[in-house]
Design an enzyme around this catalytic site. Structure first.
Site, PDB file in Angstrom:
ATOM      1  N   ASP A 111      -4.742   5.411  35.839  1.00  0.00           N
ATOM      2  CA  ASP A 111      -3.528   5.017  36.550  1.00  0.00           C
ATOM      3  C   ASP A 111      -3.230   6.070  37.604  1.00  0.00           C
ATOM      4  O   ASP A 111      -2.998   7.240  37.271  1.00  0.00           O
ATOM      5  CB  ASP A 111      -2.366   4.883  35.570  1.00  0.00           C
ATOM      6  CG  ASP A 111      -2.705   3.920  34.430  1.00  0.00           C
ATOM      7  OD1 ASP A 111      -3.360   2.895  34.714  1.00  0.00           O
ATOM      8  OD2 ASP A 111      -2.321   4.187  33.280  1.00  0.00           O
ATOM      9  N   ASP A 165       2.855  -7.441  29.475  1.00  0.00           N
ATOM     10  CA  ASP A 165       3.453  -6.134  29.212  1.00  0.00           C
ATOM     11  C   ASP A 165       4.651  -6.311  28.289  1.00  0.00           C
ATOM     12  O   ASP A 165       5.550  -7.119  28.576  1.00  0.00           O
ATOM     13  CB  ASP A 165       3.907  -5.480  30.512  1.00  0.00           C
ATOM     14  CG  ASP A 165       2.742  -5.055  31.395  1.00  0.00           C
ATOM     15  OD1 ASP A 165       1.584  -5.232  30.969  1.00  0.00           O
ATOM     16  OD2 ASP A 165       2.987  -4.561  32.505  1.00  0.00           O
TER      17      ASP A 165
END
Length: 237
Positions: A130, A8
């Site tokens: 998500d 990330d």
């Protein structure tokens, strides 16, 4: 089972967030390229890369860095974060990225997902779902919709999506184990391939996921903190 390390990127560094909170992040390296090379060296078969700044802003921020990663490693990359147009999808694919993850756009512009599938194929386009409390979150997890996980998967499956990445936001970065029951519900609702993400902290978590039919899992903090040995990247059955 394929264990996929997460890389990330925030403000140019490799970070991990807690529950997707941009204010609760830990920097693991100032060089995402070095991190990618490290995971490849230790046996990773694929990398999961997220442009966190792009996810928040709606426009890719770290394309240059991700392009460099694609040039330097010899394993496939799947990339998400701020990818909301065919032009950006093509830029990433032309840069050597193997698979594009579409998130917010799946909810807000399903027609674009269909066009992406028509242009690039279902093996290159996946949808990231998500979830927060069973509802789909968007805009880098900053907003939560009223659309259920099952509904968005059903809609995307109808337009031709074959692979989904399911992330439980409340478990992401917490090392408390994946939401096995939630993942079971997702698996029951679709024939598509589900990649699990969020909360994985141990070998037992991987065993539990495999037992319910998960073939691939994205792991972040557990690898960065050493909770999982590096051997899981190339030895896990």
């Amino acid at each position: 089972m394929e264990v996929i390390p997460a890389v990330d990127i925030k403000d140019g560094s490799c970070v991990r967030l807690k529950k997707g909170d941009f204010n609760k992040r830990r920097v693991y390296s100032t060089s995402p390229v070095d991190v990618a090379l490290y995971w490849e060296k230790h046996g990773a078969s694929r990398l999961h890369i997220v442009d966190l700044d792009g996810a928040k802003s709606g426009w890719p921020t770290h394309l240059k860095t991700i392009r460099e990663i694609a040039l330097r490693v010899n394993i496939p990359l799947q990339v998400g974060g701020g990818i909301r147009s065919l032009k950006v999808i093509k830029k990433y694919l032309d840069s050597g990225v193997d698979r594009i993850i579409l998130g917010t756009v799946a909810l807000k512009n399903p027609e674009l997902v269909k066009r992406a599938l028509d242009n690039f194929g279902s093996n290159r386009i996946v949808v990231g779902v998500d979830a927060r409390g069973g509802k789909v979150a968007t805009e880098g997890w900053l907003k939560t919709s009223q659309v259920t996980v099952e509904d968005i998967i059903s809609e995307m499956e109808e337009v031709g999506v074959k692979t989904f990445i399911y992330t439980d936001i409340n478990r992401d970065g917490m090392l408390k184990g994946p939401d096995i029951e939630g993942i079971k519900r997702v698996l029951k609702s679709t024939k598509a391939r589900i990649i699990a993400s969020g909360g994985i902290s141990s070998r037992q978590d991987l065993i539990n996921l495999k037992a319910i039919g998960i073939k691939a899992a994205i792991v972040g903090k557990a690898l960065y903190e050493g909770n999982l040995p590096l051997e899981v990247l190339n030895q896990y059955p």
